[in-house]
Design a protein around this motif. Structure first.
Motif, PDB file in Angstrom:
ATOM      1  N   LEU A 173      10.978  -4.290  14.060  1.00  0.00           N
ATOM      2  CA  LEU A 173      11.990  -3.243  14.200  1.00  0.00           C
ATOM      3  C   LEU A 173      12.520  -2.836  12.829  1.00  0.00           C
ATOM      4  O   LEU A 173      12.972  -3.687  12.057  1.00  0.00           O
ATOM      5  CB  LEU A 173      13.137  -3.731  15.086  1.00  0.00           C
ATOM      6  CG  LEU A 173      14.279  -2.744  15.352  1.00  0.00           C
ATOM      7  CD1 LEU A 173      13.774  -1.508  16.068  1.00  0.00           C
ATOM      8  CD2 LEU A 173      15.381  -3.429  16.173  1.00  0.00           C
ATOM      9  N   PRO A 175      15.111  -0.091  11.857  1.00  0.00           N
ATOM     10  CA  PRO A 175      16.043   1.014  12.106  1.00  0.00           C
ATOM     11  C   PRO A 175      16.582   1.655  10.827  1.00  0.00           C
ATOM     12  O   PRO A 175      17.137   2.758  10.879  1.00  0.00           O
ATOM     13  CB  PRO A 175      17.172   0.344  12.899  1.00  0.00           C
ATOM     14  CG  PRO A 175      17.129  -1.089  12.445  1.00  0.00           C
ATOM     15  CD  PRO A 175      15.679  -1.396  12.213  1.00  0.00           C
ATOM     16  N   ASP A 176      16.442   0.988   9.667  1.00  0.00           N
ATOM     17  CA  ASP A 176      16.972   1.531   8.421  1.00  0.00           C
ATOM     18  C   ASP A 176      15.923   2.278   7.617  1.00  0.00           C
ATOM     19  O   ASP A 176      16.223   2.802   6.533  1.00  0.00           O
ATOM     20  CB  ASP A 176      17.552   0.394   7.563  1.00  0.00           C
ATOM     21  CG  ASP A 176      18.733  -0.289   8.240  1.00  0.00           C
ATOM     22  OD1 ASP A 176      19.481   0.413   8.942  1.00  0.00           O
ATOM     23  OD2 ASP A 176      18.888  -1.509   8.082  1.00  0.00           O
ATOM     24  N   PRO A 180      13.370   5.933  10.979  1.00  0.00           N
ATOM     25  CA  PRO A 180      13.397   4.620  11.649  1.00  0.00           C
ATOM     26  C   PRO A 180      12.196   4.485  12.586  1.00  0.00           C
ATOM     27  O   PRO A 180      11.780   5.457  13.219  1.00  0.00           O
ATOM     28  CB  PRO A 180      14.708   4.655  12.448  1.00  0.00           C
ATOM     29  CG  PRO A 180      15.519   5.721  11.789  1.00  0.00           C
ATOM     30  CD  PRO A 180      14.541   6.746  11.305  1.00  0.00           C
ATOM     31  N   LEU A 197      11.781   5.847  16.215  1.00  0.00           N
ATOM     32  CA  LEU A 197      12.906   5.628  17.123  1.00  0.00           C
ATOM     33  C   LEU A 197      13.653   6.927  17.384  1.00  0.00           C
ATOM     34  O   LEU A 197      13.984   7.663  16.448  1.00  0.00           O
ATOM     35  CB  LEU A 197      13.879   4.606  16.524  1.00  0.00           C
ATOM     36  CG  LEU A 197      13.367   3.184  16.309  1.00  0.00           C
ATOM     37  CD1 LEU A 197      14.420   2.344  15.591  1.00  0.00           C
ATOM     38  CD2 LEU A 197      12.998   2.541  17.640  1.00  0.00           C
ATOM     39  N   VAL A 202      19.145   4.415  17.300  1.00  0.00           N
ATOM     40  CA  VAL A 202      19.074   3.815  15.964  1.00  0.00           C
ATOM     41  C   VAL A 202      20.265   2.917  15.664  1.00  0.00           C
ATOM     42  O   VAL A 202      20.105   1.752  15.259  1.00  0.00           O
ATOM     43  CB  VAL A 202      18.937   4.910  14.888  1.00  0.00           C
ATOM     44  CG1 VAL A 202      19.011   4.298  13.485  1.00  0.00           C
ATOM     45  CG2 VAL A 202      17.612   5.656  15.055  1.00  0.00           C
ATOM     46  N   SER A 203      21.482   3.425  15.836  1.00  0.00           N
ATOM     47  CA  SER A 203      22.667   2.621  15.509  1.00  0.00           C
ATOM     48  C   SER A 203      22.759   1.373  16.373  1.00  0.00           C
ATOM     49  O   SER A 203      23.082   0.281  15.893  1.00  0.00           O
ATOM     50  CB  SER A 203      23.935   3.470  15.676  1.00  0.00           C
ATOM     51  OG  SER A 203      23.968   4.514  14.736  1.00  0.00           O
ATOM     52  N   LEU A 205      20.295  -0.280  17.941  1.00  0.00           N
ATOM     53  CA  LEU A 205      19.270  -1.256  17.591  1.00  0.00           C
ATOM     54  C   LEU A 205      19.549  -1.875  16.223  1.00  0.00           C
ATOM     55  O   LEU A 205      19.257  -3.053  15.988  1.00  0.00           O
ATOM     56  CB  LEU A 205      17.890  -0.598  17.614  1.00  0.00           C
ATOM     57  CG  LEU A 205      17.375  -0.262  19.018  1.00  0.00           C
ATOM     58  CD1 LEU A 205      16.102   0.561  18.946  1.00  0.00           C
ATOM     59  CD2 LEU A 205      17.141  -1.534  19.837  1.00  0.00           C
ATOM     60  N   SER A 206      20.135  -1.101  15.326  1.00  0.00           N
ATOM     61  CA  SER A 206      20.523  -1.642  14.031  1.00  0.00           C
ATOM     62  C   SER A 206      21.612  -2.701  14.190  1.00  0.00           C
ATOM     63  O   SER A 206      21.566  -3.770  13.562  1.00  0.00           O
ATOM     64  CB  SER A 206      21.004  -0.514  13.109  1.00  0.00           C
ATOM     65  OG  SER A 206      21.326  -1.014  11.829  1.00  0.00           O
TER      66      SER A 206
END
Length: 300
Positions: A173, A175-176, A180, A197, A202-203, A205-206
């Motif tokens: 994963l 996300p950053d 992402p 993603l 995104v936020s 999963l981050s």
């Protein structure tokens, strides 16, 4: 062993499955099937405990009551057939071992059968899709809620299968990254693939990834049972998805990760992506799934 079926049926079932149980072709079950069967058995056993009975004493009325439980009402015909076959196989073994005198599941075999045709693909329409995306946004209420939201978000934002989510590692994963993405390693006939993603996930999963990396969990699975790090079962994934869909009022669809995968597929097709592109995103070698989902758009 007969005593163990009365004192510790979970252990007795696990031992029997591993050493003796086999399918209709007399071949031992695969390791994955054994895990799934054990989860199904344990789910049914807990139902029996709630009704004040046991695996050596339950009857047809207990099976009928099982179909009326919240989880079982969401089962597909295929899942119901699998349960009936599991219970029939279990009861036949217990009768042979002298633990039971009857097999209440035997008569059910005549009334259930595998689906003859492919069922209509289940999905969330655009309104429900947006409602679910919005539902995932508010701050989570604790660790379990954050994990559940992240699981649903991964299914809805990437279209991965339950098996792929179960095997996902923390390193898959990203996300950053820009953009992402989620990396699905090669498995079976499916090659490795990268899925970008969807923004709504995104936020969340981050946040989960950051929280996951602070937890004292064995192993590196992205999602696992807490705190021992064992893989999450298909049944647990199903319960998580069902609870979330119920929360947004999506109660007229199959409450499973497959519905979210189909929703992801339909969203990509509605956005104008080609069948070839979407099939690649789903890890499929043919366009058959996309054609079936596209038919729901044409029909609409």
């Amino acid at each position: 062993m007969n005593v163990l079926w009365r004192s510790n049926p979970t252990l007795a079932y696990r031992d029997w499955q591993t050493r003796e149980a086999a399918g209709a072709d007399k071949r031992p079950f695969s390791a994955r099937s054994i895990v799934q069967h054990q989860a199904m058995f344990e789910h049914f056993r807990q139902h029996l405990v709630a009704r004040g009975t046991t695996v050596v004493a339950f009857g047809a009325d207990d099976i009928e009551a099982f179909w009326r439980t919240a989880d079982a009402r969401t089962y597909t015909q295929t899942t119901r057939v699998r349960y009936v076959k599991l219970l029939d196989r279990l009861c036949r073994h217990l009768v042979f071992a002298g633990v039971r005198k009857d097999n209440p599941a035997a008569s059910l075999l005549k009334s259930v059968r595998w689906p003859d045709d492919e069922p209509e693909p289940q999905y969330l329409d655009k309104g429900l899709d947006r409602r679910l995306q919005a539902h995932l946004q508010p701050p989570a209420e604790g660790l379990a809620d954050l994990r559940s939201r992240a699981i649903v978000a991964l299914f809805l934002a990437t279209g991965v299968t339950a098996a792929e989510a179960r095997a996902a590692r923390v390193v898959d994963l990203h996300p950053d990254a820009q953009p992402p993405y989620f990396r699905v390693p090669a498995h079976g006939p499916r090659g490795a693939r990268t899925v970008h993603l969807a923004g709504f996930a995104v936020s969340l999963l981050s946040d989960w990834l950051a929280r996951r990396q602070t937890l004292p969990i064995d192993g590196d699975l992205l999602f696992s049972l807490l705190p021992d790090g064992r893989p999450i079962t298909d049944m647990s994934f199903g319960r998580i998805v069902a609870a979330t869909l119920t929360a947004v009022g999506a109660t007229n669809v199959e409450m499973s990760p497959r519905t979210l995968r189909n929703t992801f597929c339909r969203r990509q097709l509605l956005a104008g992506r080609t069948h070839d592109d979407v099939s690649q995103m789903l890890g499929l070698t043919s366009n058959r799934t996309c054609v079936r989902i596209a038919a729901t758009i044409d029909k609409g």
